[in-house]
Write a protein that holds these residues in place. Sequence first.
Motif, PDB file in Angstrom:
ATOM      1  N   VAL A   1       0.856  -1.181   0.000  1.00 10.54           N
ATOM      2  CA  VAL A   1       0.000   0.000   0.000  1.00 10.54           C
ATOM      3  C   VAL A   1       0.895   1.234   0.000  1.00 10.54           C
ATOM      4  O   VAL A   1       1.551   1.540   0.990  1.00 10.54           O
ATOM      5  N   GLY A   2       0.926   1.934  -1.132  1.00 10.39           N
ATOM      6  CA  GLY A   2       1.754   3.136  -1.256  1.00 10.39           C
ATOM      7  C   GLY A   2       2.919   2.930  -2.210  1.00 10.39           C
ATOM      8  O   GLY A   2       3.659   1.947  -2.102  1.00 10.39           O
ATOM      9  N   GLY A   3       3.067   3.866  -3.150  1.00  4.76           N
ATOM     10  CA  GLY A   3       4.110   3.743  -4.159  1.00  4.76           C
ATOM     11  C   GLY A   3       5.231   4.738  -4.014  1.00  4.76           C
ATOM     12  O   GLY A   3       5.994   4.962  -4.959  1.00  4.76           O
TER      13      GLY A   3
ATOM     14  N   GLU B   1      -2.287   7.969  -6.014  1.00  2.00           N
ATOM     15  CA  GLU B   1      -2.059   9.044  -6.977  1.00  2.00           C
ATOM     16  C   GLU B   1      -1.602   8.490  -8.326  1.00  2.00           C
ATOM     17  O   GLU B   1      -1.086   7.381  -8.410  1.00  2.00           O
ATOM     18  N   GLU B   2      -1.767   9.306  -9.362  1.00  2.00           N
ATOM     19  CA  GLU B   2      -1.150   9.013 -10.657  1.00  2.00           C
ATOM     20  C   GLU B   2       0.246   9.636 -10.649  1.00  2.00           C
ATOM     21  O   GLU B   2       0.420  10.796 -10.301  1.00  2.00           O
TER      22      GLU B   2
ATOM     23  N   ARG C   1       3.622  12.699  -9.336  1.00  4.39           N
ATOM     24  CA  ARG C   1       2.717  13.547  -8.560  1.00  4.39           C
ATOM     25  C   ARG C   1       3.551  14.476  -7.681  1.00  4.39           C
ATOM     26  O   ARG C   1       4.692  14.183  -7.338  1.00  4.39           O
ATOM     27  N   TYR C   2       2.947  15.598  -7.303  1.00  4.87           N
ATOM     28  CA  TYR C   2       3.654  16.544  -6.444  1.00  4.87           C
ATOM     29  C   TYR C   2       3.753  15.993  -5.033  1.00  4.87           C
ATOM     30  O   TYR C   2       2.811  15.399  -4.511  1.00  4.87           O
ATOM     31  N   LYS C   3       4.910  16.184  -4.410  1.00  3.51           N
ATOM     32  CA  LYS C   3       5.120  15.766  -3.033  1.00  3.51           C
ATOM     33  C   LYS C   3       5.826  16.891  -2.282  1.00  3.51           C
ATOM     34  O   LYS C   3       6.959  17.259  -2.623  1.00  3.51           O
TER      35      LYS C   3
ATOM     36  N   THR D   1      -1.849   2.513 -10.215  1.00  2.31           N
ATOM     37  CA  THR D   1      -1.844   3.897  -9.753  1.00  2.31           C
ATOM     38  C   THR D   1      -3.261   4.462  -9.863  1.00  2.31           C
ATOM     39  O   THR D   1      -4.089   3.953 -10.625  1.00  2.31           O
ATOM     40  N   GLY D   2      -3.527   5.502  -9.102  1.00  3.41           N
ATOM     41  CA  GLY D   2      -4.869   6.075  -9.079  1.00  3.41           C
ATOM     42  C   GLY D   2      -5.873   5.203  -8.350  1.00  3.41           C
ATOM     43  O   GLY D   2      -7.085   5.402  -8.474  1.00  3.41           O
TER      44      GLY D   2
END
Length: 374
Positions: free
Chosen positions: A7-9, A33-34, A37-39, A112-113
Amino acid sequence: MYDIIIVGGGPSGASAGRRAGKLGLNILLLEKEEFPRYKPCGGGLSKHAISYLDFELPEDVIEWEITGARVFYKDQLIEAHKDYRLSVLVSRDMFDNFLLEKAKETGIEVHTGEKALCCREMPEYVEVESNRGTYRAKFAIVSEGAQGLVKTCVRPADTKEEYGICMVAEVPAEEKEIEERLGRAIELHFDVVGGGYGWIFPHKTYYSVGIGGVVKDLSHPKEAMLEFLRVNGFRGDYKLHGHKIPWGGIKRKVSGSRVLLSGDAAGFVDSFSGEGLAYAISSGQFAAEVIAEICLHNGKTKDLNRYESLCQAEFGTHLKYSLIFSRIMHRFPEKTFKIFTSSDKMIDKYLEVVDFSINYKDYLRWSLLNVKLR
């Protein structure tokens, strides 16, 4: 039935996925998210963090090289440099996307997404429910970061005493201007917020400017951030981003009967500097290795306990003393920061902590001896 659902990329999940994929396991990775992505993040990637990667970082991912630091406390400024690279600065959208692509190279399945909503531990498997469906696996690794709630299948969410708040903005600037202002140094500003600091980091086309501190001492983070920007000459209309950072070194439960937590979800963050990428990458890899040992060699679920032992041996003492060091510095700020910024030797030695040449325990011992001798 997958071997592992991740869980989580982000860096921890992608690192777990790459390691598990290389070991031949059947993996599903869910990322809400796709990518890219902004972090929100300063983007500091230490030499220590890079050492865990089994591939080279391409030049277009590395935006700046750092050899030292400029430390401000009230009217004091101390600058120290090493004659080698301590860390690099990356934009997290590019860096995280690159890590996820490296994980995909091993043949793992990536969605993703798709947001994981919860994880349930059963006697023979785990069940992960997402906004698109329900999946089963022998085990799960939760690498969702500090904000997610899937980890509550293993432990409660952090209380306000167990995490800090950061505000970050990207200030556009020409590379020449950034070079003239900062060179190969990062700026750290203490006495800005309680229990934390402000920073100015150089990137290729922008400054990463931010503040971070204890929740109770940062009741108006937006106002404090705008003031920090103004004082340091940044007067534009910048978009502000906020996020949580868990305090590392606090004893937390990081494993269930079939679930392991890694990275920020496990609370593996340096409590003084806020750095978490090294521990995210390494803990993700450890989680994958421990589960692979069980899956490939008919191990028992109780063997998951080895994960906590590996993390403790690798960085547990370091994070424990980062918390002690942070609490000392911020409980007695006038005395301790005066000592910390009184000599370039203090900063120079601290750079060895950043480099992971020594840990916080060693640094505290050295500092006490140095102060006593002086």
